[in-house]
Design a protein around this motif. Structure first.
Motif, PDB file in Angstrom:
ATOM      1  N   SER A  41      -2.781  -0.348  -3.305  1.00  0.00           N
ATOM      2  CA  SER A  41      -3.470   0.941  -3.171  1.00  0.00           C
ATOM      3  C   SER A  41      -2.456   2.066  -3.369  1.00  0.00           C
ATOM      4  O   SER A  41      -1.310   1.958  -2.927  1.00  0.00           O
ATOM      5  N   HIS A  58      -4.462   4.158 -11.312  1.00  0.00           N
ATOM      6  CA  HIS A  58      -3.137   4.575 -10.846  1.00  0.00           C
ATOM      7  C   HIS A  58      -2.427   5.418 -11.899  1.00  0.00           C
ATOM      8  O   HIS A  58      -1.722   6.376 -11.568  1.00  0.00           O
ATOM      9  N   ASP A 118      -2.205   6.493  -3.369  1.00  0.00           N
ATOM     10  CA  ASP A 118      -2.829   7.804  -3.220  1.00  0.00           C
ATOM     11  C   ASP A 118      -1.891   8.869  -3.755  1.00  0.00           C
ATOM     12  O   ASP A 118      -0.870   8.580  -4.389  1.00  0.00           O
ATOM     13  N   VAL A 167       0.860  -1.190   0.000  1.00  0.00           N
ATOM     14  CA  VAL A 167       0.000   0.000   0.000  1.00  0.00           C
ATOM     15  C   VAL A 167       0.894   1.238   0.000  1.00  0.00           C
ATOM     16  O   VAL A 167       1.551   1.532   0.996  1.00  0.00           O
ATOM     17  N   TRP A 168       0.871   1.988  -1.102  1.00  0.00           N
ATOM     18  CA  TRP A 168       1.682   3.212  -1.234  1.00  0.00           C
ATOM     19  C   TRP A 168       0.768   4.419  -0.990  1.00  0.00           C
ATOM     20  O   TRP A 168       0.333   5.099  -1.924  1.00  0.00           O
ATOM     21  N   THR A 169       0.507   4.664   0.298  1.00  0.00           N
ATOM     22  CA  THR A 169      -0.385   5.756   0.682  1.00  0.00           C
ATOM     23  C   THR A 169       0.258   6.584   1.777  1.00  0.00           C
ATOM     24  O   THR A 169       1.319   6.248   2.320  1.00  0.00           O
ATOM     25  N   SER A 170      -0.407   7.665   2.149  1.00  0.00           N
ATOM     26  CA  SER A 170       0.119   8.568   3.176  1.00  0.00           C
ATOM     27  C   SER A 170       0.170   7.909   4.546  1.00  0.00           C
ATOM     28  O   SER A 170       0.917   8.351   5.419  1.00  0.00           O
TER      29      SER A 170
END
Length: 379
Positions: free
Chosen positions: A59, A91, A61, A24-27
């Motif tokens: 995921s 993406h 963001d 998951v590459w999110t904040s």
């Protein structure tokens, strides 16, 4: 390390470096995202091409997309080619939207000549003055059209509103006008006596006070006082109504704001200003006569006799003739600036200031035009 944390498995095949991304590459995983991107940069040494395989990302963001796009640009700046493969359509859209651009040094502002800037400001001021003149003439045309409509339908004339504004402009403004005119008359007489006594001509102070007060000072001082007191009040009142959308409400009800709000104020100031001018002239002459008696030894009866000899009916009428025209200028400018107020308190303050400044300026201009006119006809 959990399964959801971003990971980057790096595979090297000759001159090509392949980074298989997953997780998951999110904040919420900002720290691991930066660590994974830093690991790719460290392994990049010696690679001519870097491929980011995004097929395993669960995921993504804005933060993750921005870090990936920033890393790709950094690799490109080091001389290698980098690209994304296997990205989902959503993406890919996000990566295109972030479109990282490196920080560029702000170029220095171009050198400009002070003379050119000054001339440009003068030109802008002239253009703005022309626009204000066109707006003023257009607004005056609307007022004249409203007057003609009122003549055709006298029942629409709002006498009560006119009387109310006459009370505010004339009756309530009389004390300050009398005080200022009295003091100015005293000052003119005092300074005239001190200068004329050098030549033994103290008696001519009566001519000085009478002509100067009746022709110029009384109407000019009164107009400036009315512009600063009543003109600013008109602008503030109409501006507040404009901010609260009361002017729009009048239009919705089928009423003309010019007839309801503008005409009563203009009629009131046109009627009141000549009366205030007469009162101002009497106060100025009284102040001049009092100082002439106390400082110059000229008794009141002698002052009145010499005043009758020095001042004719034409001198008295000059000031009264100018008063309605100055009142019209003040009323038009004050009401126009009030109707141009926008929806902020800053706009209201700016328009009130503009109303007073423009009114005083135009009053002086009108006085100068009348002075040239009366000199040309020898009146």
């Amino acid at each position: 390390m959990t399964v959801d944390e971003p990971q980057a498995e790096i595979e090297r095949r000759g001159n090509e470096l392949r980074a298989v991304l997953s997780g998951v590459w999110t904040s919420a995983h900002a720290g691991p995202v930066e660590q994974a991107a830093a690991a790719i940069m460290q392994e990049k040494q010696g690679a001519g091409q870097v491929i980011f395989d995004l097929s395993g990302i669960a995921s993504l963001d804005t933060l993750g997309a921005w870090v990936l796009d920033r890393t790709r640009h950094q690799i490109g700046e080091l001389g290698a080619h980098a690209d994304f493969v296997g990205a989902r359509p959503e993406h890919r859209v996000l990566l295109d939207e972030v479109a990282y651009r490196g920080f560029q040094e702000t170029p220095p502002p171009p050198r400009r000549s002070g003379i050119i800037d000054f001339l440009a400001q003068v030109g802008e001021s002239v253009v703005q003055a022309g626009r204000d003149l066109v707006k003023g003439v257009s607004f005056l045309g609307e007022v004249v059209a409203a007057i003609f409509r009122g003549c055709l339908h006298p029942a629409r004339f709002r006498l009560t509103s006119v009387v109310h504004h006459m009370d505010m402009v004339g009756f309530r403004g009389a004390p300050i006008v009398v005080l200022i005119s009295f003091l100015v008359g005293c000052i003119v007489a005092q300074q005239g006596l001190f200068q004329l006594q050098r030549f033994g001509a103290q008696a001519f102070v009566v001519n000085l006070v009478g002509i100067l007060t009746l022709r110029e000072l009384c109407v000019l001082l009164t107009s400036i006082m009315v512009a600063g007191r009543s003109g600013s009040a008109f602008t503030a009142e109409l501006g507040s109504m404009k901010m609260r959308e009361e002017v729009d409400a009048l239009r919705v009800m089928g009423l003309d704001p010019i007839e309801v709000l503008v005409l009563p104020r203009i009629f009131a100031i046109i009627i009141s200003l000549p009366l205030l001018t007469f009162i101002s002239a009497m106060a100025g002459l009284f102040g001049g006569g009092l100082v002439s008696w106390l400082y110059g030894g000229i008794p009141p009866e002698i002052f009145l006799v010499r005043l009758q000899q020095a001042v004719g009916m034409s001198t008295f009428l000059v000031g009264l003739i100018k008063a309605p025209f100055m009142a019209l200028v003040i009323g038009v400018i004050a009401t126009q600036e009030g109707l141009e107020v926008q929806g902020s308190a800053e706009s209201l303050g700016r328009q009130v200031t503009s109303s007073v400044v423009k009114s005083i300026f135009m009053v002086i201009v009108v006085d100068g035009l009348f002075a040239m006119f009366f000199a040309a006809i020898n009146y």
